[in-house]
Design a protein around this motif. Structure first.
Motif, short mmCIF file in Angstrom:
data_model
loop_
_atom_site.label_atom_id
_atom_site.label_comp_id
_atom_site.label_asym_id
_atom_site.label_seq_id
_atom_site.Cartn_x
_atom_site.Cartn_y
_atom_site.Cartn_z
N ASN A 241 0.84 -1.21 0.00
CA ASN A 241 0.00 0.00 0.00
C ASN A 241 0.87 1.25 0.00
O ASN A 241 0.41 2.33 0.37
N MET A 242 2.12 1.10 -0.43
CA MET A 242 2.99 2.28 -0.48
C MET A 242 3.82 2.29 -1.75
O MET A 242 4.15 1.25 -2.32
N ALA B 198 0.85 1.54 -12.71
CA ALA B 198 1.22 0.14 -12.94
C ALA B 198 0.68 -0.73 -11.81
O ALA B 198 0.63 -0.32 -10.65
N PRO B 199 0.23 -1.95 -12.14
CA PRO B 199 -0.36 -2.84 -11.13
C PRO B 199 0.55 -3.04 -9.93
O PRO B 199 1.77 -3.12 -10.05
N GLN B 200 -0.07 -3.09 -8.78
CA GLN B 200 0.66 -3.31 -7.54
C GLN B 200 0.79 -4.81 -7.31
O GLN B 200 -0.17 -5.56 -7.49
N THR B 201 1.98 -5.28 -6.94
CA THR B 201 2.15 -6.67 -6.55
C THR B 201 1.87 -6.77 -5.06
O THR B 201 1.26 -5.86 -4.48
N MET C 259 4.11 -6.47 -2.94
CA MET C 259 5.26 -5.81 -2.35
C MET C 259 5.17 -4.30 -2.59
O MET C 259 4.41 -3.85 -3.45
N PRO C 260 5.96 -3.51 -1.86
CA PRO C 260 5.95 -2.07 -2.10
C PRO C 260 6.47 -1.75 -3.50
O PRO C 260 7.28 -2.50 -4.06
N LYS C 261 5.99 -0.65 -4.07
CA LYS C 261 6.49 -0.19 -5.37
C LYS C 261 7.59 0.86 -5.13
O LYS C 261 7.44 1.73 -4.29
N ILE C 262 8.68 0.72 -5.89
CA ILE C 262 9.77 1.70 -5.82
C ILE C 262 10.04 2.21 -7.22
O ILE C 262 10.29 1.42 -8.14
N VAL C 263 9.97 3.53 -7.39
CA VAL C 263 10.18 4.16 -8.69
C VAL C 263 11.45 5.01 -8.61
O VAL C 263 11.52 5.97 -7.83
N VAL C 264 12.46 4.64 -9.39
CA VAL C 264 13.68 5.44 -9.50
C VAL C 264 13.47 6.44 -10.63
O VAL C 264 13.40 6.05 -11.80
N ALA C 265 13.32 7.71 -10.29
CA ALA C 265 13.00 8.74 -11.27
C ALA C 265 14.26 9.54 -11.60
O ALA C 265 14.78 10.30 -10.78
N GLU C 266 14.77 9.35 -12.82
CA GLU C 266 15.95 10.09 -13.28
C GLU C 266 15.56 11.55 -13.53
O GLU C 266 14.69 11.83 -14.35
#
Length: 271
Positions: free
Chosen positions: A168-169, A221-224, A226-233
């Motif tokens: 949920n994060m 994007a669909p959540q699994t 696990m937490p989602k982590i987005v590395v934003a360049e």
């Protein structure tokens, strides 16, 4: 919001960052890292986080872990009507609620008192765990700085989020490759940051942090489980040529000439 509307919102955030920095005179503000995350905040507040819900138990939360970018958050909150121009005009003035590091004020959309680097993401995993255990249908968003990743407490928080499957994060890293003292790779190298994040979750991805459509797709994007982590360049100081990719503009002030040049560039690039 359409892509063009989100781009316009990001440019308005940048203009307000520049105006507000100029208004502080020689005191200046943390302008570089504020400009780098404007597109991320525009998409988050323009599309995903509704702070006007009367039932706070179902409201999404946003935690600005990279506390030096509080000014960018204030400017984004102005765009969605939570802060007024008077609020923004009071930035860093004596007695103001709105200073360099945010103070907790849920009525104004500020869910966390920021400034101590690393504590934001740690606080966020606690909020996410509590919300998950209470079966609250909300989502916790966190904006983390790459320089902030020097703090060991960040990695402890990621371990905790992974272990507890806090799906949920969403943790977004503003990866502009610079911090107050210089280049990330020269101060404390993060190596392959995406690969590191993939060791904590099966839901890690890397995007262009200035592409509003890419940001939106990543957050949608669909959540699994696990937490989602987005590395934003991103580019530190994005949108202002003499600030872009300059670590010494982590914090700085604008004289009239520089202010006019910055605003002219933002006006031109926004068309």
């Amino acid at each position: 919001m359409t892509s063009s509307e989100l781009k316009k919102m990001a440019q308005e955030i940048r203009k307000d960052i520049v105006r507000t920095t100029y208004s502080t005179g020689k005191n200046g503000a943390h302008i570089g890292g504020a400009l780098s995350c404007a597109d991320l905040l525009a998409v988050l507040y323009g599309e995903f986080i509704d702070l006007n819900k009367s039932d706070t138990s179902v409201r999404d939360r946003f935690i600005m872990s990279k506390g030096h970018a509080a000014l960018a958050q204030y400017c984004a909150l102005k765009q969605v009507g939570l802060l007024s121009q008077d609020d923004l005009d009071s930035f860093e003035k004596d007695g103001s609620e709105f200073v360099a590091h945010a103070r907790h004020n849920t009525k104004k959309g500020l869910d966390f008192s920021g400034g101590s680097l690393g504590l934001g993401v740690s606080f966020a995993v606690g909020v996410a765990l509590a919300c998950k255990e209470k079966r609250m249908p909300n989502h916790i968003y966190v904006l983390l700085g790459d320089g902030e990743c020097d703090e060991g407490i960040v990695w402890e928080a990621l371990l905790f989020a992974s272990h507890n499957k806090l799906n949920n994060m969403t943790i977004i890293v503003d990866y502009n490759h610079l911090q107050a003292d210089g280049k990330i790779d020269e101060v404390v190298s993060l190596g392959n940051l995406l690969q590191k994040m993939q060791s904590f979750t099966d839901n890690a991805l890397q995007i262009d942090g200035h592409d509003v459509d890419a940001i939106k797709r990543a957050l949608e994007a669909p959540q699994t489980d696990m937490p989602k982590i987005v590395v934003a360049e991103t580019v530190k100081g994005k949108g202002v040529s003499f600030i872009e990719n300059k670590y010494n503009w982590h914090h700085g002030s604008l004289n009239e000439v520089k202010f006019n040049k910055a605003m002219a560039e933002l006006e031109t690039n926004g068309k």
